[in-house]
Write an enzyme that holds these catalytic residues in place. Structure first.
Site, PDB file in Angstrom:
ATOM      1  N   LYS A  83      32.163  72.663   1.293  1.00 23.89           N
ATOM      2  CA  LYS A  83      33.616  72.823   1.406  1.00 23.89           C
ATOM      3  C   LYS A  83      34.343  71.486   1.480  1.00 23.89           C
ATOM      4  O   LYS A  83      33.770  70.472   1.837  1.00 23.89           O
ATOM      5  CB  LYS A  83      33.938  73.650   2.653  1.00 23.89           C
ATOM      6  CG  LYS A  83      33.446  75.085   2.534  1.00 23.89           C
ATOM      7  CD  LYS A  83      34.285  75.986   3.391  1.00 23.89           C
ATOM      8  CE  LYS A  83      33.801  77.416   3.288  1.00 23.89           C
ATOM      9  NZ  LYS A  83      34.557  78.314   4.139  1.00 23.89           N
ATOM     10  N   CYS A 141      76.036  67.039   6.526  1.00 21.95           N
ATOM     11  CA  CYS A 141      76.919  66.299   7.414  1.00 21.95           C
ATOM     12  C   CYS A 141      78.098  65.839   6.561  1.00 21.95           C
ATOM     13  O   CYS A 141      77.916  65.331   5.455  1.00 21.95           O
ATOM     14  CB  CYS A 141      76.155  65.096   7.972  1.00 21.95           C
ATOM     15  SG  CYS A 141      77.246  63.805   8.587  1.00 21.95           S
ATOM     16  N   CYS A 176      76.697  67.132  13.075  1.00 19.99           N
ATOM     17  CA  CYS A 176      75.611  66.245  12.648  1.00 19.99           C
ATOM     18  C   CYS A 176      74.985  65.616  13.896  1.00 19.99           C
ATOM     19  O   CYS A 176      75.698  65.023  14.716  1.00 19.99           O
ATOM     20  CB  CYS A 176      76.151  65.158  11.728  1.00 19.99           C
ATOM     21  SG  CYS A 176      74.961  63.851  11.417  1.00 19.99           S
ATOM     22  N   CYS A 223      75.869  61.523  13.780  1.00 22.05           N
ATOM     23  CA  CYS A 223      77.204  60.943  13.908  1.00 22.05           C
ATOM     24  C   CYS A 223      78.222  61.897  14.516  1.00 22.05           C
ATOM     25  O   CYS A 223      79.365  61.516  14.753  1.00 22.05           O
ATOM     26  CB  CYS A 223      77.697  60.446  12.552  1.00 22.05           C
ATOM     27  SG  CYS A 223      78.113  61.775  11.418  1.00 22.05           S
ATOM     28  N   GLU A 281      29.607  74.381  -9.467  1.00 24.59           N
ATOM     29  CA  GLU A 281      30.764  75.225  -9.811  1.00 24.59           C
ATOM     30  C   GLU A 281      31.866  75.043  -8.776  1.00 24.59           C
ATOM     31  O   GLU A 281      31.641  74.498  -7.716  1.00 24.59           O
ATOM     32  CB  GLU A 281      30.354  76.713  -9.799  1.00 24.59           C
ATOM     33  CG  GLU A 281      29.243  77.037 -10.770  1.00 24.59           C
ATOM     34  CD  GLU A 281      28.812  78.501 -10.713  1.00 24.59           C
ATOM     35  OE1 GLU A 281      29.453  79.297  -9.993  1.00 24.59           O
ATOM     36  OE2 GLU A 281      27.835  78.826 -11.389  1.00 24.59           O
ATOM     37  N   ARG A 336      33.026  93.324  -2.269  1.00 21.81           N
ATOM     38  CA  ARG A 336      31.748  92.959  -1.676  1.00 21.81           C
ATOM     39  C   ARG A 336      31.425  93.841  -0.476  1.00 21.81           C
ATOM     40  O   ARG A 336      30.268  94.133  -0.206  1.00 21.81           O
ATOM     41  CB  ARG A 336      31.826  91.500  -1.248  1.00 21.81           C
ATOM     42  CG  ARG A 336      30.674  91.058  -0.403  1.00 21.81           C
ATOM     43  CD  ARG A 336      30.251  89.675  -0.795  1.00 21.81           C
ATOM     44  NE  ARG A 336      29.551  89.037   0.300  1.00 21.81           N
ATOM     45  CZ  ARG A 336      30.059  88.042   0.999  1.00 21.81           C
ATOM     46  NH1 ARG A 336      31.255  87.588   0.728  1.00 21.81           N
ATOM     47  NH2 ARG A 336      29.355  87.493   1.956  1.00 21.81           N
ATOM     48  N   TYR A 358      38.854  80.319  12.245  1.00 22.03           N
ATOM     49  CA  TYR A 358      37.856  81.394  12.248  1.00 22.03           C
ATOM     50  C   TYR A 358      36.455  80.789  12.204  1.00 22.03           C
ATOM     51  O   TYR A 358      35.576  81.163  12.974  1.00 22.03           O
ATOM     52  CB  TYR A 358      38.077  82.320  11.043  1.00 22.03           C
ATOM     53  CG  TYR A 358      37.135  83.511  11.026  1.00 22.03           C
ATOM     54  CD1 TYR A 358      37.490  84.708  11.636  1.00 22.03           C
ATOM     55  CD2 TYR A 358      35.889  83.423  10.420  1.00 22.03           C
ATOM     56  CE1 TYR A 358      36.633  85.793  11.639  1.00 22.03           C
ATOM     57  CE2 TYR A 358      35.020  84.496  10.422  1.00 22.03           C
ATOM     58  CZ  TYR A 358      35.393  85.686  11.025  1.00 22.03           C
ATOM     59  OH  TYR A 358      34.528  86.741  11.039  1.00 22.03           O
ATOM     60  N   CYS A 413      78.319  58.118   8.629  1.00 28.59           N
ATOM     61  CA  CYS A 413      77.118  58.576   9.348  1.00 28.59           C
ATOM     62  C   CYS A 413      76.010  57.548   9.153  1.00 28.59           C
ATOM     63  O   CYS A 413      75.606  57.266   8.022  1.00 28.59           O
ATOM     64  CB  CYS A 413      76.699  59.935   8.796  1.00 28.59           C
ATOM     65  SG  CYS A 413      75.158  60.530   9.497  1.00 28.59           S
ATOM     66  N   ASP A 448      38.831  80.480  -4.294  1.00 33.26           N
ATOM     67  CA  ASP A 448      39.286  81.075  -3.042  1.00 33.26           C
ATOM     68  C   ASP A 448      39.981  82.407  -3.332  1.00 33.26           C
ATOM     69  O   ASP A 448      41.192  82.530  -3.258  1.00 33.26           O
ATOM     70  CB  ASP A 448      40.236  80.103  -2.333  1.00 33.26           C
ATOM     71  CG  ASP A 448      40.305  80.379  -0.852  1.00 33.26           C
ATOM     72  OD1 ASP A 448      39.577  81.278  -0.376  1.00 33.26           O
ATOM     73  OD2 ASP A 448      41.085  79.702  -0.164  1.00 33.26           O
ATOM     74  N   LYS A 456      34.279  76.572  -5.900  1.00 38.85           N
ATOM     75  CA  LYS A 456      34.245  77.712  -4.984  1.00 38.85           C
ATOM     76  C   LYS A 456      35.656  78.287  -4.963  1.00 38.85           C
ATOM     77  O   LYS A 456      36.550  77.792  -4.284  1.00 38.85           O
ATOM     78  CB  LYS A 456      33.799  77.300  -3.586  1.00 38.85           C
ATOM     79  CG  LYS A 456      33.598  78.517  -2.688  1.00 38.85           C
ATOM     80  CD  LYS A 456      32.889  78.160  -1.411  1.00 38.85           C
ATOM     81  CE  LYS A 456      32.561  79.360  -0.543  1.00 38.85           C
ATOM     82  NZ  LYS A 456      33.494  80.446  -0.519  1.00 38.85           N
ATOM     83  N   TYR A 502      30.736  84.469 -12.379  1.00 41.83           N
ATOM     84  CA  TYR A 502      29.740  83.450 -12.027  1.00 41.83           C
ATOM     85  C   TYR A 502      28.336  83.989 -11.801  1.00 41.83           C
ATOM     86  O   TYR A 502      27.449  83.235 -11.420  1.00 41.83           O
ATOM     87  CB  TYR A 502      30.191  82.610 -10.823  1.00 41.83           C
ATOM     88  CG  TYR A 502      30.593  83.392  -9.586  1.00 41.83           C
ATOM     89  CD1 TYR A 502      29.686  84.171  -8.899  1.00 41.83           C
ATOM     90  CD2 TYR A 502      31.901  83.306  -9.104  1.00 41.83           C
ATOM     91  CE1 TYR A 502      30.063  84.868  -7.762  1.00 41.83           C
ATOM     92  CE2 TYR A 502      32.291  83.999  -7.967  1.00 41.83           C
ATOM     93  CZ  TYR A 502      31.358  84.786  -7.304  1.00 41.83           C
ATOM     94  OH  TYR A 502      31.734  85.470  -6.189  1.00 41.83           O
TER      95      TYR A 502
HETATM   96  S1  IVH Z   1      27.769  82.680  -5.964  1.00 44.63           S
HETATM   97  C1  IVH Z   1      24.143  84.047  -4.157  1.00 44.63           C
HETATM   98  N1  IVH Z   1      29.645  81.178  -6.941  1.00 44.63           N
HETATM   99  O1  IVH Z   1      31.879  82.627  -2.083  1.00 44.63           O
HETATM  100  C2  IVH Z   1      25.435  83.470  -4.263  1.00 44.63           C
HETATM  101  N2  IVH Z   1      30.172  82.514  -5.042  1.00 44.63           N
HETATM  102  O2  IVH Z   1      29.206  83.777  -1.690  1.00 44.63           O
HETATM  103  C3  IVH Z   1      26.430  84.483  -4.599  1.00 44.63           C
HETATM  104  N3  IVH Z   1      32.507  82.300  -4.311  1.00 44.63           N
HETATM  105  O3  IVH Z   1      32.627  85.676  -1.258  1.00 44.63           O
HETATM  106  C4  IVH Z   1      27.767  83.926  -4.755  1.00 44.63           C
HETATM  107  N4  IVH Z   1      33.127  80.860  -5.838  1.00 44.63           N
HETATM  108  O4  IVH Z   1      33.229  85.340  -3.642  1.00 44.63           O
HETATM  109  C5  IVH Z   1      29.322  82.056  -5.979  1.00 44.63           C
HETATM  110  N5  IVH Z   1      31.209  79.780  -7.961  1.00 44.63           N
HETATM  111  C6  IVH Z   1      30.895  80.686  -7.007  1.00 44.63           C
HETATM  112  C7  IVH Z   1      31.818  81.134  -6.054  1.00 44.63           C
HETATM  113  C8  IVH Z   1      31.426  82.051  -5.071  1.00 44.63           C
HETATM  114  C9  IVH Z   1      33.511  81.566  -4.790  1.00 44.63           C
HETATM  115  C10 IVH Z   1      32.641  83.157  -3.116  1.00 44.63           C
HETATM  116  C11 IVH Z   1      32.154  84.541  -3.294  1.00 44.63           C
HETATM  117  C12 IVH Z   1      31.664  84.946  -1.915  1.00 44.63           C
HETATM  118  C13 IVH Z   1      31.546  83.658  -1.194  1.00 44.63           C
HETATM  119  C14 IVH Z   1      30.139  83.470  -0.702  1.00 44.63           C
END
Ligand code: IVH
Length: 691
Positions: A335, A447, A429, A432, A115, A138, A32, A453, A119, A117, A232
């Site tokens: 990332k 097998c 198999c 053999c 921090e 969101r 994507y 074998c 998922d 990120k 966060y």
């Molecule tokens: S801060 C202004 N902190 O990433 C920044 N986002 O923001 C606002 N995400 O879909 C987001 N971990 O759900 C922030 N430690 C983290 C995060 C985080 C994951 C996600 C968030 C959003 C995407 C982009």
């Protein structure tokens, strides 16, 4: 070019709908992102062709009609993704920040909060009079869906706040699903499907499962889906939102906290879960250290992350920096390499393992995923292969996380060729030609050729030579292939009859390597009883069981002659293991293998049975998890075993204690939940030293 533009928009539009609205992604994120970047690049080159409905022009997808729509009082911003995924990405972000703040080389490093990120999916929680009154997704960043009924089912989210918290506030964070929770959910779903509940489905990954749960119309179902949360961000609703810019609205009221770090501390004090991994770091070097540390720890975390996030900590500086196109300039997502990628199936082969197990393996067009180039992915067994319905020439999503063997997650059905043939397990198999059988209640075909074998013979030899078995250092896979194919080695003891001239006649075998192998063979002759038993490759007899057997019986003969009843008295040996041992030694050719090896000079120290029972930790079982400060895992294990303890791989009620180091994950949590004592390295040292 215009065609491509239109095509990309359509593809992204459809993929976005599947991802955000149907919670059923069409393609891996990496694919994507690639299409998205291609579209962005085309539009950047031809700005006149940008249309307001282009996927690049919005943050998320339109909310699903069935939920009440809500308008965010403070827009939910997006976050810029650093394009360079190497460590340099951190340097570039820091350089941009410094430039924008007009800092010189002589100015001190910028203070950041780094921090994870997570998922999962972003959620906004609104508290009035310290009570949770609304939770929403969101959406497109401006409007979204009210999912309060589902979010209230998440135990980690406080429904009311302590008096120390402000009365009115909005907390944002990520709702996610832990990996173990995801596995058990899918297990449950599979059972439902097997029982005929057709409308149930399994989920592709934890994020997808979390999103599905949050956007459930029935909160009873949501409540059964195990969700977790990390906070966060914090916001205060401005009185007159329309008079403020989005950045001003975002930062409204936060100046009093001074820094993002203080915000996180406050959130924690008010009862929100804040990740223990969020921390303050200085300058580019601090960001890089964090990036490296988290990369090393990524696979041992109990949940998925797709990168790390860096945020300028000082709120005043955040305000000065502002934002561009709905992305704050003071934050960036950095990332890690994707763990899922697209590729095509070139063929499906069936491999034969040591115990005769037949494993279908997809041969793939080489693809870079999880940091390495992958060309094979396991399909596990017949049921899995059938469930995933992988066919030759299919386009598939491949996943490789950490050291786990790569696997096919799912097939992109819309790309399937019409004449693609369904895969079936062979009746014979493939190596053999012996009959392959699947026994009742078993997932695998095996097998029946045994050591007739050659595939099983090769695997049996490699297993015997393994570092943790008798340890024949220079005997690798290619060499074993040659030795067996040339008829030089038919049974384990043939290894010790190899001579220099035979070896040097092999392809690519130089004089030096032949001598090295002969020396390794010589060295391997002096081994230990547990290593020797393990090396025989008896089904269900791993290292731990081999050690138990050796300790209990003291000699090879006693092990070979033990009755079912005697075997069942060994610690941790149940009927399955006992039966497997009996079956193995009831076959005279297996006993002959032992005798032949003995005759070739292989010998092991035998110990008086039960001699170790008087050791201080006899009868105790420990589990080691995480990274210890100075000891390696092997060293820690050896120390425990020397003191008579057993070291197991998983925590159960019977575990005496867990030795936990840095970034210990689910095993530690399980120990805590079962009330099992947790020890650090120092405590371990004290334990094994105490008389
Ligand atoms: S801060 C202004 N902190 O990433 C920044 N986002 O923001 C606002 N995400 O879909 C987001 N971990 O759900 C922030 N430690 C983290 C995060 C985080 C994951 C996600 C968030 C959003 C995407 C982009």
């Amino acid at each position: 070019m215009l065609d491509r533009l239109v095509q990309l928009r359509q593809q992204l539009q459809l993929a976005g709908h599947h991802y955000h609205v149907l919670d059923d992604p069409l393609m891996p994120d990496a694919e994507y992102d690639r299409l998205f970047r291609e579209l962005q690049a085309l539009e950047a080159a031809h700005p006149g062709l940008i249309t307001p409905d282009s996927p690049t022009q919005r943050v998320g997808a339109a909310p699903m009609a069935a939920f009440t729509q809500v308008r965010h009082r403070v827009p939910m911003l997006s976050i810029h993704t650093e394009t360079d995924i190497s460590e340099q990405g951190a340097v570039q972000f820091d350089a941009r920040v410094r430039k924008q703040l007009q800092l010189n080389d002589t100015d001190p490093p910028v203070n950041y909060v780094a921090e994870l990120k997570f998922d999962g999916l972003a959620i906004s929680l609104i508290y009035r009079h310290r009570l949770l009154v609304q939770a929403c997704t969101r959406g497109d960043g401006e409007t979204s869906e009210d999912v309060t009924h589902n979010i209230r089912t998440i135990g980690q989210i406080p429904l009311c706040l302590p008096d120390s918290a402000p009365a009115e506030l909005e907390v944002r964070g990520e709702v996610y699903m832990r990996r173990d929770d995801f596995e058990s959910l899918n297990e449950r779903q599979r059972k439902c499907i097997a029982e005929g509940l057709k409308h149930e489905k399994t989920f592709v990954n934890p994020r997808n499962a979390a999103a599905g749960a949050v956007r459930q119309l029935d909160p009873k179902i949501a409540a059964q889906r195990p969700l977790s949360f990390y906070a966060y961000a914090l916001h205060f609703h401005p009185d007159a939102a329309h008079t403020l810019s989005p950045v001003e609205a975002t930062l409204n009221g936060l100046q009093a906290f001074g820094s993002h770090q203080q915000v996180l501390t406050a959130l924690k004090d008010w009862g929100f879960p804040v990740s223990e991994h969020s921390r303050q770091v200085n300058g580019a070097s601090g960001l890089i250290t964090f990036h490296q540390e988290i990369a090393a720890l990524r696979d041992s975390l109990p949940f998925d992350i797709d990168g790390v996030v860096y945020k300028v900590s000082d709120i005043g500086l955040q305000a000065r920096m502002g934002m561009v196109s709905r992305e704050p300039r003071w934050a960036v997502a950095h990332k890690y390499p994707a763990q899922e990628e697209l590729t095509t199936v070139l063929g499906i082969e069936v491999q034969v393992g040591r115990t005769g197990k037949l494993t279908p393996v997809a041969k793939l067009a080489p693809v870079f995923v999880g940091g390495v180039t992958v060309t094979n992915a396991t399909l596990h067994n017949e049921d899995e292969a059938r469930r995933k319905d992988v066919r030759v020439a299919d386009t598939v999503i491949v996943r490789r996380a950490g050291d786990v063997i790569p696997e096919v997650v799912s097939v992109m059905l819309e790309k399937r060729m019409q004449d693609a043939r369904i895969f079936t397990m062979p009746a014979l198999c493939p190596v053999c030609g012996s009959l392959a059988v699947r026994e009742d209640g078993e997932a695998d075909y095996r097998c029946t050729g045994g050591l007739f074998c050659s595939a099983q013979r090769k695997q049996a030899i490699l297993h015997f030579a393994h570092k943790r078995a008798v340890d024949i250092a220079d005997l690798g896979e290619k060499l074993v292939d040659q030795l067996v194919d040339a008829g030089l080695v038919n049974t384990l003891s043939d290894l010790y009859k190899l001579g220099f001239s035979q070896l040097s006649s092999l392809e690519r075998m130089a004089e030096k390597s032949a001598n090295n192998l002969l020396a390794s063979l010589q060295r391997s002759k002096l081994t230990t009883l547990p290593r020797f038993i393990f090396g025989l490759g008896i089904r269900h007899v791993g290292e731990a069981t081999a050690k138990d057997m050796a300790r209990h019986f003291g000699s090879m003969d006693a092990v070979m002659d033990a009755s079912m009843e005697q075997l069942l008295t060994v610690n941790d040996v149940g009927p399955v293991v006992a039966q497997s041992l009996r079956t193995f030694f009831d076959q005279s050719h297996n006993r002959e293998v032992v005798e032949q090896l003995r005759a070739c000079g292989v010998n092991w120290e035998e110990s008086a049975p039960g001699a170790r029972l008087d050791l201080p930790l006899a009868g105790h079982t420990y589990v080691i998890t995480g990274t210890l400060p100075t000891l390696s895992r092997d060293q820690a294990q050896a120390m425990l075993e020397e003191a008579g303890a057993k070291v197991a791989g998983s925590v159960s009620k019977k575990t005496t204690g867990v030795i936990a180091g840095e970034s210990a994950g689910s095993k530690l949590e399980k120990a805590i939940s079962l009330g099992i004592p947790v020890l650090d390295e120092a405590a371990l040292m004290a334990l094994v030293k105490s008389p």
